[in-house]
Design a protein around this motif. Structure first.
Motif, PDB file in Angstrom:
ATOM      1  N   SER A 674       0.949  -1.156   0.155  1.00 50.05           N
ATOM      2  CA  SER A 674       0.099  -0.146  -0.104  1.00 50.05           C
ATOM      3  C   SER A 674       0.791   1.339  -0.003  1.00 50.05           C
ATOM      4  N   PRO A 675       0.219   2.307  -0.695  1.00 49.01           N
ATOM      5  CA  PRO A 675       1.216   3.640  -0.397  1.00 49.01           C
ATOM      6  C   PRO A 675       1.420   3.975   1.023  1.00 49.01           C
ATOM      7  N   ASP A 676       2.731   4.454   1.038  1.00 48.48           N
ATOM      8  CA  ASP A 676       3.353   4.609   2.474  1.00 48.48           C
ATOM      9  C   ASP A 676       3.887   6.103   2.631  1.00 48.48           C
ATOM     10  N   MET A 699       8.994   1.733  -5.052  1.00 47.39           N
ATOM     11  CA  MET A 699      10.118   2.164  -4.277  1.00 47.39           C
ATOM     12  C   MET A 699      10.057   1.026  -3.103  1.00 47.39           C
ATOM     13  N   GLN A 700       8.860   0.648  -2.579  1.00 44.71           N
ATOM     14  CA  GLN A 700       8.737  -0.199  -1.589  1.00 44.71           C
ATOM     15  C   GLN A 700       9.047  -1.681  -2.331  1.00 44.71           C
ATOM     16  N   MET A 701       8.465  -1.847  -3.285  1.00 49.19           N
ATOM     17  CA  MET A 701       8.748  -3.278  -3.821  1.00 49.19           C
ATOM     18  C   MET A 701      10.262  -3.287  -4.247  1.00 49.19           C
ATOM     19  N   ALA A 702      10.912  -2.405  -4.806  1.00 43.60           N
ATOM     20  CA  ALA A 702      12.430  -2.430  -5.344  1.00 43.60           C
ATOM     21  C   ALA A 702      13.025  -2.774  -3.802  1.00 43.60           C
ATOM     22  N   GLN A 703      12.760  -1.932  -2.856  1.00 42.56           N
ATOM     23  CA  GLN A 703      13.428  -2.153  -1.659  1.00 42.56           C
ATOM     24  C   GLN A 703      13.407  -3.537  -1.039  1.00 42.56           C
TER      25      GLN A 703
END
Length: 742
Positions: A674-676, A699-703
């Motif tokens: 979900s967007p953070d 960016m969350q998925m890449a991290q």
């Protein structure tokens, strides 16, 4: 006219005479041909006779009538062949007779010249001259015979000499058996030197044959002589016995002859060997009987070894007494090699008996323990049939834990009564997991249940009288024991801190459990010392004091090790095998990964920091530690396929390319992300556009991929999935970092 007739008559008469003569001559020629074949010993066929018949008749039938018919040719051929065979037989007989005469003449000549040395060329030349002189009128024949026969002169000459020697032995020397007598006779008769040599060789051969027979007979007597009698004879007695044996073998030579002396010496040597063999056999027998006795249960030596150890003076004395009984050498001191060999043999024998008893006892113990475990299971089954222990309550949970990890040593009704009295029936039927843990601790503390390992160890220790095999090295034994103690300790600590202590129990409860662990280990050590001291013959030559000293050394090391382990940070609180606490939530399907909820700050992570609400932690069941981890490290992500030809280095799955739809609000999700507001292309906000929300998910998925070991930057990930939102939201690759490590 008259003249004409007269002339004609004369001519006719002359013609008749010519015909008659021709026919007569043909018959004579045919007969002469047959005689010639017969006289030459040549066979002839019917076809050959018929051909000759026709040739002399010139093929004229008129003349053929005066010759035998063609049908008679077979009979005439057979008759002619018979005559030819007779001719050949007569010729062969004559040849054989002539040859025999020639052979006799030659052999007589060589026999007369038997003294000639045919190996000497001069002698051989003279021999030929004498031969040629015997045929003054026929020198060519004599030369021919010499050429044919002289090649075999050495062999024939040797045969003639051999016969001459044998005739002499059968004649003048018929009853002579020794060389000396034969020599005197031959000297008196001027026998040639070569014959004397051959005669003496033959007499010596006969002597040797007789000697061999005598020796064989003597050896039979030697072998048959009692070895026991020989053992007690000296050299003189053995010499006299050898003379008796020769006399018994019917050896006729004089006692002062060399042959007799040689035979006598040989028999003495054989008797001496037999004497040595008899002595060795006696020693072997004595040693064998000694071996059987020395290790028997009636042996004073074995009894002394069992009673006083292996280095006692009485053991040496008992050994020497046994050796003397069997007429065997004794030991001068305790360092005697033979003595030490038997000491070790006694040790093995005693150890073997002890081992047999020990093995038999272990079988009985295993049977008893198995029966006890079956009985204990039956008690649990009885408990399960009681209504207070029905499924769903603390009683059922307690009973299940007992069935899995413990042995119920108290009867079922006694256990049920004790639990009712302590906790009440209501808690048994509807209590919590904490109630069940408390009930289990009560049963363990009261001794109503014991761990299977502890129960088996106690039963084995209680039933065992011979626990240690004999001949065991004390150092090796206690080295193994120390290893066992460490394993027992590790099992006990694991059980205590994962089952008997609750997660987050007070320091006082942890200290109490540690004290119980130390006391249990001390009790085990004391039990093992009693077992060790009660095992007779377990340790070679060691006193009780020496065994106790060694045991105390090990005890001190073990207890020091216990203290060190219990002082480790991981043993400062309980660590149940599965966390069940309201402030920690198992994250998805991950293994031992928890999300901190409200109230979890009572616990600390491996960095010493209180747990933070919403953060993720990895729980280590063995150490009880909670290690912070990122959310991405525990997510299930779509796989990325490496592709060196791709600008980003990876190929996404087809599902991933289509998963990023337009995000219209901050609650939309992609693959669970979900967007953070704390993560995005505008860290300081405002977080109010679809571009912010979509970039946050990217960016969350890449991290998350980086957390799980894939080196991919935010920009590469964005480009790889097709740059979603580039046209609709104004996003671009430049909005994202190209650092693959953060």
């Amino acid at each position: 006219m008259a003249k004409f007739f007269t002339s004609a008559n004369d001519a006719f008469t002359k013609q008749e005479d010519r015909i008659y003569d021709k026919r007569k001559k043909n018959r004579e020629d045919f007969l002469a041909y047959r005689k010639m074949k017969a006289s030459m010993g040549e066979d002839v066929t019917a076809k050959e006779l018929d051909g000759f018949r026709r040739s002399i008749a010139g093929g004229d039938a008129f003349f053929l009538r005066d010759l035998p018919s063609g049908a008679m040719m077979k009979k005439l051929a057979d008759r002619t062949n018979t005559l030819a065979l007779n001719t050949r037989s007569k010729e062969e007989a004559q040849v054989m007779e002539d040859r025999k005469k020639a052979d006799d003449s030659w052999n007589s000549f060589l026999g007369y010249h038997s003294n000639v040395d045919v190996t000497d060329e001069k002698e051989l030349t003279k021999l030929k001259t004498d031969w040629m002189a015997g045929f003054p009128d026929r020198p060519e024949m004599a030369e021919s015979m010499w050429e044919r026969r002289s090649k075999n002169i050495p062999e024939q000459h040797a045969q003639i000499r051999t016969k001459s020697v044998q005739d002499y032995l059968d004649g003048p020397l018929k009853n002579v058996e020794d060389v000396e007598t034969a020599q005197s006779i031959m000297d008196a008769n001027n026998v040639a030197g070569w014959k004397q040599n051959l005669v003496k060789i033959e007499i010596k051969r006969k002597q040797d044959a007789l000697t061999a027979i005598a020796v064989a007979d003597a050896n039979k007597l030697v072998v048959g002589y009692s070895g026991e009698k020989l053992r007690h004879m000296d050299e003189t007695q053995i010499g006299n016995l050898a003379s008796e044996i020769i006399a018994g073998s019917k050896y006729n030579l004089a006692t002062d002859s060399e042959e007799y002396k040689t035979l006598h010496a040989s028999i003495v040597a054989s008797l001496t060997t037999r004497q040595s063999q008899a002595n060795a056999s006696k020693v072997e027998t004595d040693e064998r009987e000694f071996s059987t006795h020395i290790l028997s249960k009636d042996s004073e030596f074995a009894k002394t070894v069992a009673a006083k150890g292996y280095d006692d003076d009485d053991v040496l004395q008992a050994y020497n007494m046994a050796r003397e009984t069997y007429d065997l050498p004794t030991a001068a001191n305790a360092q005697d090699v033979e003595y030490l060999k038997w000491v070790e043999a006694a040790e093995r024998a005693i150890g073997t008996q002890y081992q047999t008893e020990w093995d038999a006892e272990q079988v009985k113990i295993d049977t008893k323990i198995e029966a006890a475990l079956v009985a204990a299971k039956a008690r649990v089954d009885t408990l399960a049939g009681m209504p207070e222990f029905a499924e769903g309550g603390a009683g059922f949970a307690t009973m299940t834990a007992v069935a899995q990890n413990y042995v119920m040593v108290q009867d079922a009704f006694g256990v049920a009564s004790a639990l009712k009295a302590r906790f009440g029936e209501e808690k048994l039927t509807s209590g919590t997991v904490d109630d069940a843990r408390e009930m289990l601790n009560f049963l363990v503390a009261s001794g109503m249940v014991k761990t299977t390992v502890a129960f088996q160890a106690e039963q084995r220790a209680e039933l065992t009288t011979n626990a240690i095999p004999p001949g065991t090295d004390l150092e090796v034994w206690y080295a193994n024991e120390e290893g066992e103690y460490e394993k027992q300790l590790a099992d006990a600590i694991e059980l205590a801190f994962t089952t008997n202590l609750k997660f987050g129990d007070s320091p006082e409860e942890v200290i109490t459990k540690k004290q119980q662990l130390v006391e249990a280990m001390v009790n085990q050590l004391e039990l093992d010392l009693r077992k060790t001291l009660q095992s007779k013959g377990a340790f070679r030559g060691l006193t009780e004091s020496e065994i106790t000293t060694k045991h105390n050394e090990v005890t001190n090391r073990v207890l020091e090790h216990v203290s060190q382990i219990l002082a480790e940070p991981k043993n400062s609180t309980g660590r149940p095998s599965i966390i069940k606490h309201p402030t920690l939530e198992l994250f998805g399907s991950s293994n031992n990964t928890y999300k901190a909820l409200n109230g979890s700050d009572q616990f600390k992570d491996t960095n010493g920091e209180p747990l933070a609400v919403g953060k993720f932690y990895k729980y280590d069941q063995k150490t009880g530690s909670l290690t912070p981890v990122s959310q991405g490290a525990v997510r299930n992500l779509p796989p990325l396929t490496p592709n060196p030809n791709s600008p980003t280095g990876f190929n996404p799955s087809a599902r991933m390319r289509t998963a990023f739809a337009r995000i219209n609000n901050k609650t939309d999700m992609v693959f669970g992300f979900s967007p953070d507001p704390t993560i995005g292309i505008r860290p300081n906000g405002p977080f109010d556009t679809p571009a912010d929300w979509l970039s946050s998910v990217v960016m969350q998925m890449a991290q998350s991929y980086r957390d799980q070991g894939t080196a991919i930057s935010d920009r590469a990930f964005y480009d790889m999935i097709g740059a979603p939102g580039a046209s609709s939201y104004g996003l671009a690759s430049s909005n994202f970092s190209d650092d693959p490590n953060k």
